[in-house]
Design a protein around this motif. Structure first.
Motif, PDB file in Angstrom:
ATOM      1  N   GLY A  33       0.839  -1.185   0.000  1.00  0.00           N
ATOM      2  CA  GLY A  33       0.000   0.000   0.000  1.00  0.00           C
ATOM      3  C   GLY A  33       0.873   1.234   0.000  1.00  0.00           C
ATOM      4  O   GLY A  33       2.024   1.211  -0.446  1.00  0.00           O
ATOM      5  N   LEU A  34       0.347   2.311   0.535  1.00  0.00           N
ATOM      6  CA  LEU A  34       1.080   3.577   0.527  1.00  0.00           C
ATOM      7  C   LEU A  34       2.426   3.442   1.230  1.00  0.00           C
ATOM      8  O   LEU A  34       3.463   3.909   0.744  1.00  0.00           O
ATOM      9  CB  LEU A  34       0.234   4.660   1.211  1.00  0.00           C
ATOM     10  N   MET A  35       2.447   2.779   2.403  1.00  0.00           N
ATOM     11  CA  MET A  35       3.682   2.655   3.162  1.00  0.00           C
ATOM     12  C   MET A  35       4.591   1.577   2.590  1.00  0.00           C
ATOM     13  O   MET A  35       5.792   1.782   2.403  1.00  0.00           O
ATOM     14  CB  MET A  35       3.367   2.360   4.630  1.00  0.00           C
ATOM     15  N   GLY A  36       4.036   0.410   2.311  1.00  0.00           N
ATOM     16  CA  GLY A  36       4.859  -0.689   1.811  1.00  0.00           C
ATOM     17  C   GLY A  36       5.539  -0.369   0.493  1.00  0.00           C
ATOM     18  O   GLY A  36       6.718  -0.686   0.292  1.00  0.00           O
ATOM     19  N   LEU A  40      10.023 -14.791   1.125  1.00  0.00           N
ATOM     20  CA  LEU A  40      10.817 -13.863   1.935  1.00  0.00           C
ATOM     21  C   LEU A  40      11.916 -14.580   2.707  1.00  0.00           C
ATOM     22  O   LEU A  40      12.779 -13.937   3.292  1.00  0.00           O
ATOM     23  CB  LEU A  40       9.912 -13.135   2.932  1.00  0.00           C
ATOM     24  N   SER A  41      11.869 -15.898   2.719  1.00  0.00           N
ATOM     25  CA  SER A  41      12.805 -16.659   3.526  1.00  0.00           C
ATOM     26  C   SER A  41      14.235 -16.448   3.048  1.00  0.00           C
ATOM     27  O   SER A  41      14.521 -16.468   1.854  1.00  0.00           O
ATOM     28  CB  SER A  41      12.460 -18.148   3.466  1.00  0.00           C
ATOM     29  N   GLY A  42      15.136 -16.222   3.983  1.00  0.00           N
ATOM     30  CA  GLY A  42      16.542 -16.008   3.641  1.00  0.00           C
ATOM     31  C   GLY A  42      16.986 -14.581   3.774  1.00  0.00           C
ATOM     32  O   GLY A  42      18.173 -14.304   3.888  1.00  0.00           O
ATOM     33  N   GLY A  43      16.040 -13.637   3.767  1.00  0.00           N
ATOM     34  CA  GLY A  43      16.406 -12.232   3.883  1.00  0.00           C
ATOM     35  C   GLY A  43      16.828 -11.876   5.297  1.00  0.00           C
ATOM     36  O   GLY A  43      16.441 -12.515   6.273  1.00  0.00           O
ATOM     37  N   GLN A  44      17.640 -10.834   5.408  1.00  0.00           N
ATOM     38  CA  GLN A  44      18.118 -10.403   6.722  1.00  0.00           C
ATOM     39  C   GLN A  44      17.070  -9.588   7.467  1.00  0.00           C
ATOM     40  O   GLN A  44      17.023  -9.601   8.690  1.00  0.00           O
ATOM     41  CB  GLN A  44      19.394  -9.574   6.556  1.00  0.00           C
ATOM     42  N   PHE A  45      16.236  -8.856   6.709  1.00  0.00           N
ATOM     43  CA  PHE A  45      15.198  -8.028   7.315  1.00  0.00           C
ATOM     44  C   PHE A  45      13.870  -8.302   6.615  1.00  0.00           C
ATOM     45  O   PHE A  45      13.820  -8.380   5.388  1.00  0.00           O
ATOM     46  CB  PHE A  45      15.527  -6.540   7.201  1.00  0.00           C
ATOM     47  N   VAL A  46      12.811  -8.432   7.401  1.00  0.00           N
ATOM     48  CA  VAL A  46      11.455  -8.547   6.873  1.00  0.00           C
ATOM     49  C   VAL A  46      10.643  -7.423   7.506  1.00  0.00           C
ATOM     50  O   VAL A  46      10.487  -7.375   8.725  1.00  0.00           O
ATOM     51  CB  VAL A  46      10.823  -9.910   7.193  1.00  0.00           C
ATOM     52  N   ILE A  47      10.148  -6.519   6.665  1.00  0.00           N
ATOM     53  CA  ILE A  47       9.465  -5.312   7.146  1.00  0.00           C
ATOM     54  C   ILE A  47       7.975  -5.444   6.877  1.00  0.00           C
ATOM     55  O   ILE A  47       7.546  -5.517   5.721  1.00  0.00           O
ATOM     56  CB  ILE A  47      10.023  -4.060   6.437  1.00  0.00           C
ATOM     57  N   GLU A  48       7.192  -5.483   7.943  1.00  0.00           N
ATOM     58  CA  GLU A  48       5.736  -5.553   7.800  1.00  0.00           C
ATOM     59  C   GLU A  48       5.163  -4.160   7.623  1.00  0.00           C
ATOM     60  O   GLU A  48       5.475  -3.251   8.390  1.00  0.00           O
ATOM     61  CB  GLU A  48       5.139  -6.231   9.036  1.00  0.00           C
ATOM     62  N   ALA A  49       4.304  -3.998   6.598  1.00  0.00           N
ATOM     63  CA  ALA A  49       3.691  -2.697   6.330  1.00  0.00           C
ATOM     64  C   ALA A  49       2.270  -2.887   5.804  1.00  0.00           C
ATOM     65  O   ALA A  49       1.879  -2.299   4.797  1.00  0.00           O
ATOM     66  CB  ALA A  49       4.531  -1.904   5.335  1.00  0.00           C
ATOM     67  N   ILE A  50       1.494  -3.729   6.502  1.00  0.00           N
ATOM     68  CA  ILE A  50       0.112  -3.942   6.080  1.00  0.00           C
ATOM     69  C   ILE A  50      -0.802  -2.970   6.821  1.00  0.00           C
ATOM     70  O   ILE A  50      -0.352  -2.118   7.583  1.00  0.00           O
ATOM     71  CB  ILE A  50      -0.337  -5.403   6.305  1.00  0.00           C
ATOM     72  N   THR A  51      -2.091  -3.118   6.613  1.00  0.00           N
ATOM     73  CA  THR A  51      -3.070  -2.216   7.208  1.00  0.00           C
ATOM     74  C   THR A  51      -2.971  -2.209   8.732  1.00  0.00           C
ATOM     75  O   THR A  51      -2.579  -3.202   9.358  1.00  0.00           O
ATOM     76  CB  THR A  51      -4.495  -2.623   6.780  1.00  0.00           C
ATOM     77  N   GLU A  52      -3.327  -1.075   9.331  1.00  0.00           N
ATOM     78  CA  GLU A  52      -3.221  -0.906  10.788  1.00  0.00           C
ATOM     79  C   GLU A  52      -4.399  -1.604  11.465  1.00  0.00           C
ATOM     80  O   GLU A  52      -5.321  -0.971  11.987  1.00  0.00           O
ATOM     81  CB  GLU A  52      -3.165   0.588  11.138  1.00  0.00           C
ATOM     82  N   ASP A  53      -4.344  -2.931  11.457  1.00  0.00           N
ATOM     83  CA  ASP A  53      -5.389  -3.759  12.038  1.00  0.00           C
ATOM     84  C   ASP A  53      -4.730  -4.822  12.910  1.00  0.00           C
ATOM     85  O   ASP A  53      -3.934  -5.623  12.421  1.00  0.00           O
ATOM     86  CB  ASP A  53      -6.228  -4.412  10.938  1.00  0.00           C
ATOM     87  N   GLU A  54      -5.063  -4.827  14.190  1.00  0.00           N
ATOM     88  CA  GLU A  54      -4.355  -5.701  15.130  1.00  0.00           C
ATOM     89  C   GLU A  54      -4.482  -7.172  14.772  1.00  0.00           C
ATOM     90  O   GLU A  54      -3.486  -7.913  14.757  1.00  0.00           O
ATOM     91  CB  GLU A  54      -4.871  -5.462  16.553  1.00  0.00           C
TER      92      GLU A  54
END
Length: 286
Positions: A13-16, A81-95
């Motif tokens: 989305g906008l952030m990701g 995504l497996s193998g990467g050093q960083f995984v950044i979550e940027a989905i909707t702001e829903d708990e």
């Protein structure tokens, strides 16, 4: 996806899309996990438009734009995504959505050294870390929109986050991405939103009561206080649904009336008037 120069981003989305773009512009290979082909198409368009704007403003060359686009790939499989050093979550702001995602990431990302970060703007990092078998490797990284233009990232450690994970994330943000970092305790809203959201909600209450029009409220803050944008136009840019979610998280944690979403905000979100991204909020957009 292997190597220290590769990053995974979940959500486009906008952030990701903004996070994927800045990583690619810094020479990193980026794998973006999306929920559907439609999400991928919209994400690609966002990245394309943003890079075109950067070219038109002279920030990058057409060749650099093409190189950045070539470094971004997309997948609907979290295993990609497996193998990467960083995984950044940027989905909707829903708990509930974030909790479910982190639980699945724990199983899908096999690299034992991977650090997982969340772009939440209101949820305590501890809640997300607790659903993983490696909570010490979860860090809060709250980027600001638009990500390519805004220099700041809030970094938040939960009580379980290891010093090593936090240091790796800060080095990545400052040295690799060129961002500025402020550290925040693991409290809903962190530093910026704990100050910003009550201000925005106060402006909404003022408009809701008829005390002043949205235009006059915004003009008062831009021309009277030298703010670059007024609170109601800023709310439209952030997204009214996002603001309602952030306000809800703040109110749940602190129970302070100033964090409670005014009825006007709730009705606008229910009606799909989400701000600039929907074409209408406190203002209309073409």
């Amino acid at each position: 996806m292997n190597g220290t120069n590769r990053v995974g981003v979940v959500g486009c989305g906008l952030m990701g899309s903004g996070i994927a773009e800045i990583c690619a512009r810094k020479g990193l290979d980026v794998v973006v996990a999306v929920s559907s082909a439609r999400s991928e198409e919209r994400g690609r368009r966002r990245v394309d438009r943003s890079l075109e704007r950067a070219v038109s403003k002279g920030g990058i060359t057409p060749a650099e734009r093409d190189e950045a686009l070539g470094r971004i790939s997309y997948t609907t499989d979290l295993g990609g995504l497996s193998g990467g050093q960083f995984v950044i979550e940027a989905i909707t702001e829903d708990e509930s959505a974030k909790l479910d995602l982190f639980s699945r990431l724990d199983k899908a990302v096999e690299n034992p050294d991977a650090v997982f970060t969340t772009n939440t703007s209101s949820l305590p990092v501890m809640k997300l870390a607790r659903v993983m078998s490696r909570p010490e490797q979860v860090v809060g990284t709250h980027f600001f929109s638009p990500v390519p233009a805004m220099p700041l990232v809030e970094v938040t450690r939960s009580l379980l986050t290891s010093a090593e994970s936090a240091e790796r994330v800060e080095t990545f943000l400052t040295t690799t991405l060129g961002k500025d970092v402020v550290r925040s305790p693991d409290r809903a809203g962190f530093v910026v939103n704990a100050l910003l959201v009550p201000y925005l909600l106060s402006a909404m209450r003022m408009a809701e009561s008829g005390f002043a029009s949205p235009e006059d409220i915004d003009r008062g803050m831009t021309q009277g206080c030298a703010h670059p944008v007024g609170p109601l136009r800023l709310s439209d840019l952030i997204g009214l649904d996002t603001l309602e979610a952030v306000a809800g998280g703040l109110y749940a944690e602190f129970k302070e009336p100033l964090f409670a979403a005014p009825p006007l905000l709730s009705r606008m979100v229910e009606g799909g008037l989400l701000g600039k991204k929907s074409g209408r909020g406190f203002y209309r957009y073409d």
